[in-house]
Design a protein around this motif. Structure first.
Motif, short mmCIF file in Angstrom:
data_model
loop_
_atom_site.label_atom_id
_atom_site.label_comp_id
_atom_site.label_asym_id
_atom_site.label_seq_id
_atom_site.Cartn_x
_atom_site.Cartn_y
_atom_site.Cartn_z
N THR B 121 -5.23 4.08 17.63
CA THR B 121 -4.57 2.78 17.59
C THR B 121 -3.74 2.47 18.83
O THR B 121 -3.13 1.42 18.91
N LYS B 122 -3.70 3.41 19.79
CA LYS B 122 -2.89 3.18 20.99
C LYS B 122 -3.28 1.86 21.67
O LYS B 122 -4.46 1.60 21.90
N SER B 123 -2.27 1.07 21.94
CA SER B 123 -2.40 -0.25 22.58
C SER B 123 -3.32 -1.22 21.82
O SER B 123 -3.85 -2.16 22.39
N GLN B 124 -3.51 -0.97 20.54
CA GLN B 124 -4.24 -1.93 19.71
C GLN B 124 -3.23 -2.72 18.88
O GLN B 124 -2.31 -2.12 18.33
N PRO B 125 -3.38 -4.02 18.78
CA PRO B 125 -2.45 -4.77 17.94
C PRO B 125 -2.61 -4.38 16.48
O PRO B 125 -3.74 -4.21 16.02
N PRO B 126 -1.48 -4.21 15.75
CA PRO B 126 -1.61 -3.85 14.33
C PRO B 126 -2.25 -5.00 13.53
O PRO B 126 -2.09 -6.16 13.87
N ILE B 127 -2.98 -4.63 12.51
CA ILE B 127 -3.65 -5.62 11.66
C ILE B 127 -2.90 -5.65 10.33
O ILE B 127 -2.50 -4.60 9.82
N SER B 128 -2.71 -6.84 9.79
CA SER B 128 -1.86 -6.97 8.61
C SER B 128 -2.52 -6.40 7.35
O SER B 128 -3.48 -6.95 6.83
N TYR B 129 -2.00 -5.26 6.91
CA TYR B 129 -2.52 -4.63 5.69
C TYR B 129 -2.18 -5.48 4.47
O TYR B 129 -3.02 -5.74 3.61
N GLU B 130 -0.92 -5.93 4.42
CA GLU B 130 -0.45 -6.68 3.25
C GLU B 130 -1.30 -7.94 3.03
O GLU B 130 -1.65 -8.26 1.90
N LYS B 131 -1.62 -8.61 4.12
CA LYS B 131 -2.37 -9.85 3.96
C LYS B 131 -3.72 -9.59 3.28
O LYS B 131 -4.14 -10.33 2.41
N TYR B 132 -4.35 -8.51 3.69
CA TYR B 132 -5.68 -8.23 3.14
C TYR B 132 -5.63 -7.58 1.76
O TYR B 132 -6.67 -7.33 1.15
N LEU B 133 -4.40 -7.32 1.32
CA LEU B 133 -4.26 -6.79 -0.03
C LEU B 133 -4.04 -7.89 -1.07
O LEU B 133 -4.10 -7.64 -2.27
N GLU B 134 -3.79 -9.10 -0.58
CA GLU B 134 -3.38 -10.17 -1.49
C GLU B 134 -4.40 -10.44 -2.60
O GLU B 134 -4.04 -10.57 -3.76
#
Lengths: 210, 394
Positions: B121-134
């Motif tokens: 994940t180095k220098s990768q933008p984080p992806i929203s886990y919460e959003k995809y859990l909705e």
């Protein structure tokens, strides 16, 4: 690891939706056990078992397949050369029953050979039945194949699947005449079932009894 | 960090491999010969004899071989100050040129997950886990079918309330995040291994798995999407290499592909013991899936050549059903050594092979991308464009 003498070597495939109990049926039949801690099958697996049908020994090479739709690309490559097909659905999963015709059609599409088939409704042990026996019987009649309800958990009717399939396989193999049988006899023990061998030894007669 | 316990369990293997080293390597084979063992914390606690049984050297519980120990110690000592925090320690190491070598040698247990996370994940933008859990994904029924049949022998996944819940959530989020791929069997095993190694950090597992699926080094989304193009690319490539490198190996027709498929689609988890599998993943994380998977499989064939060449069809059936039934013996350190030194695939080979496989009648986005593999910048650009077009990630 030779399983000794046999009269015929036959390839059988087990098809049906994910989670209907295909692997458990095979484990019960081949290894006489039921594993509560079972695992989803990735791609395909195969097992080998000698089946005695009257005076004949049939060596079954049984291919267990992943049920998820997406694996069909992989599993279809193993359809070829199959003599026997076991279609499995779960008595407690209506969808798996509705999808059986899809599985039957996938076989009809990918192989022109006549095959001996059997329809199996598994999980007879469960109280939560969603598919009635009559429905299974009707579907089996439509495609002219025997039908059986089983429980891999309780080892109920599992042997019967293979006995009935074996009966039909034997009739069909004997109809093929002496030629094929002699041919395999000479190679018994090292004979491998592969595409080329199958094409040359595939029976041309249809199998009305299956 | 992490509840996997890595220790010094010597698994001596006296076997000669089939090929000779292609490139000079800094390691000797002996450096990697000692094995490893990893158990979940719960397993360990359940078993009071754990340490004696696995011959864990209490004094050196975290390294699996002497070279790894000395190299990691050296790396720490050269850091400016004494750092107690694992995250800072890894941060101080990741920019060093030898970091990848260190991971290949086998990270100590408290650094493994951090090492993997940094590589992924180095220098990768984080992806929203919460959003995809909705919301539940459309294919949740497929996920539910596999939740209680994924490593249920492992303490972490034997109870519904424990790892199974996390497994379900991560798989649902992945299916939502990449809806054109969705859930595919095999992902359950991969996700479970990530949960074990991370110490059940499902947020990080989600980030890590996402990168394994969409990062240009890995592109596993192509192994799990419809038609499984990466699976078919890799099996073709491996068969080509087998013919070239092991021409006398007679893998009988029936059994040539089914176990390769298992290795590819479960990243070895279906076939190898957990501790061997995790060591292989050290290699995959450093090398990337696209080259790492075929290199490890070729190394496996190399290391087990004498066993495989004697196999009858029944043996294939018994040996690739799962790690419990297998009789094949190999040393995982040897496997990594062979993969690195004897079966290293060039970037240009991947490009050429992809170009060769391309077929005008059946267009393949994977092959279109891989044809640029020899040119890392261009390849990365094309993959980023593809991923941003196909998947609308946030």
């Amino acid at each position: 690891m030779s399983l000794g003498y046999y009269d015929w070597l036959v390839k059988v495939i087990v098809l049906g939706d994910s989670g209907v109990g295909k692997t458990n049926i095979l484990t019960q039949f081949c290894d006489s056990k039921f594993s509560q801690n079972y695992t989803a099958t990735i791609g395909v697996d195969f097992k080998i078992k000698i089946l005695n049908v009257q005076d004949k020994k049939i060596k079954l090479q049984i291919w267990d397949t992943a049920g998820q739709e997406r694996f069909r690309n992989i599993t279809q490559t193993y359809y070829k050369g199959a003599y026997g097909i076991i279609f499995v659905y779960s008595l407690i999963d209506r969808n798996s029953f509705n999808n059986v015709e899809g599985w039957i059609k996938s076989i009809l599409e990918s192989t022109t050979d006549e095959v001996c088939s059997i329809l199996v409704g598994n999980k007879l042990d469960s109280q939560d039945r969603r598919v009635q026996t009559a429905e299974g019987e009707k579907l089996a009649q439509k495609y002219n194949m025997p039908f059986i309800e089983t429980s891999a958990l309780e080892n109920k009717n599992i042997q019967d699947i293979f006995d009935r399939l074996g009966q039909n396989l034997k009739i069909r193999l004997e109809n093929e005449g002496q030629k094929v049988s002699n041919n395999i006899h000479t190679q018994s023990g090292q004979f491998k079932l592969n595409q080329e061998v199958n094409q040359t030894e595939q029976p041309t007669s249809s199998c009305n009894s299956c | 960090m992490g509840n996997n316990n890595v220790c010094l369990a010597e698994i001596p293997v006296y076997r000669t491999n089939h090929t000779s080293p292609k490139t000079k390597t800094k390691w000797k084979r002996e450096d990697l010969k000692s094995g490893s063992c990893i158990q979940t914390l719960v397993d360990k606690e359940n078993n009071p004899d754990f340490f004696s049984q696995y011959q864990c050297g209490q004094e050196l519980p975290q390294y699996r071989n002497k070279l790894a120990q000395s190299k990691w110690s050296e790396a720490f000592n050269s850091s400016l100050s004494i750092i107690n925090d694992s995250q800072q320690t890894i941060n101080s190491l990741i920019d060093k040129p030898e970091f990848k070598e260190l991971v290949l040698l086998g990270p100590p247990k408290q650094f493994r997950w951090l090492s993997w996370m940094n590589l992924l994940t180095k220098s990768q933008p984080p992806i929203s886990y919460e959003k995809y859990l909705e919301n539940p994904p459309t294919d949740i029924s497929n996920i539910m079918k596999d939740i209680d049949r994924t490593f249920v022998d492992n303490a972490l996944f034997s109870h519904q309330s424990c790892g199974q819940e996390q497994l379900k959530r991560v798989l649902c989020a992945l299916s939502n995040a990449l809806p054109t791929m969705g859930y595919c069997q095999g992902m359950n095993f991969i996700c479970a291994v990530l949960l074990i190694v991370s110490g059940c950090d499902e947020h990080q597992v989600f980030q890590a798995f996402m990168q394994m699926l969409i990062n240009e080094q890995h592109l596993l989304c192509f192994a799990f999407s419809d038609d499984m193009p990466l699976h078919f690319f890799l099996t073709n490539l491996i068969h080509y290499q087998i013919k070239k490198k092991f021409p006398k190996l007679n893998l009988s027709d029936i059994s040539d592909s089914f176990w390769l498929s298992k290795m590819i689609l479960s990243l070895f988890t279906y076939v190898f013991k957990m501790e061997d599998c995790i060591r292989c993943w050290d290699y995959l994380m450093v090398r990337g899936m696209i080259r790492g998977i075929p290199e490890l499989i070729l190394a496996f064939i190399d290391a087990t050549y004498n066993q495989l060449s004697k196999f009858q069809e029944e043996d294939f059936a018994y040996n690739f059903k799962g790690p419990e039934t297998t009789t094949i013996q190999f040393n995982v350190g040897e496997l990594i050594y062979l993969a690195k030194s004897n079966h290293n695939l060039d970037r240009s080979f991947i490009s050429k092979f992809a170009k060769k496989m391309r077929d005008k009648n059946t267009p393949s986005q994977l092959l279109d991308l891989l044809q640029y593999y020899h040119n890392p910048q261009l390849y990365k650009k094309h993959v980023s464009f593809y991923v941003s077009t196909i998947f609308d990630l946030c």
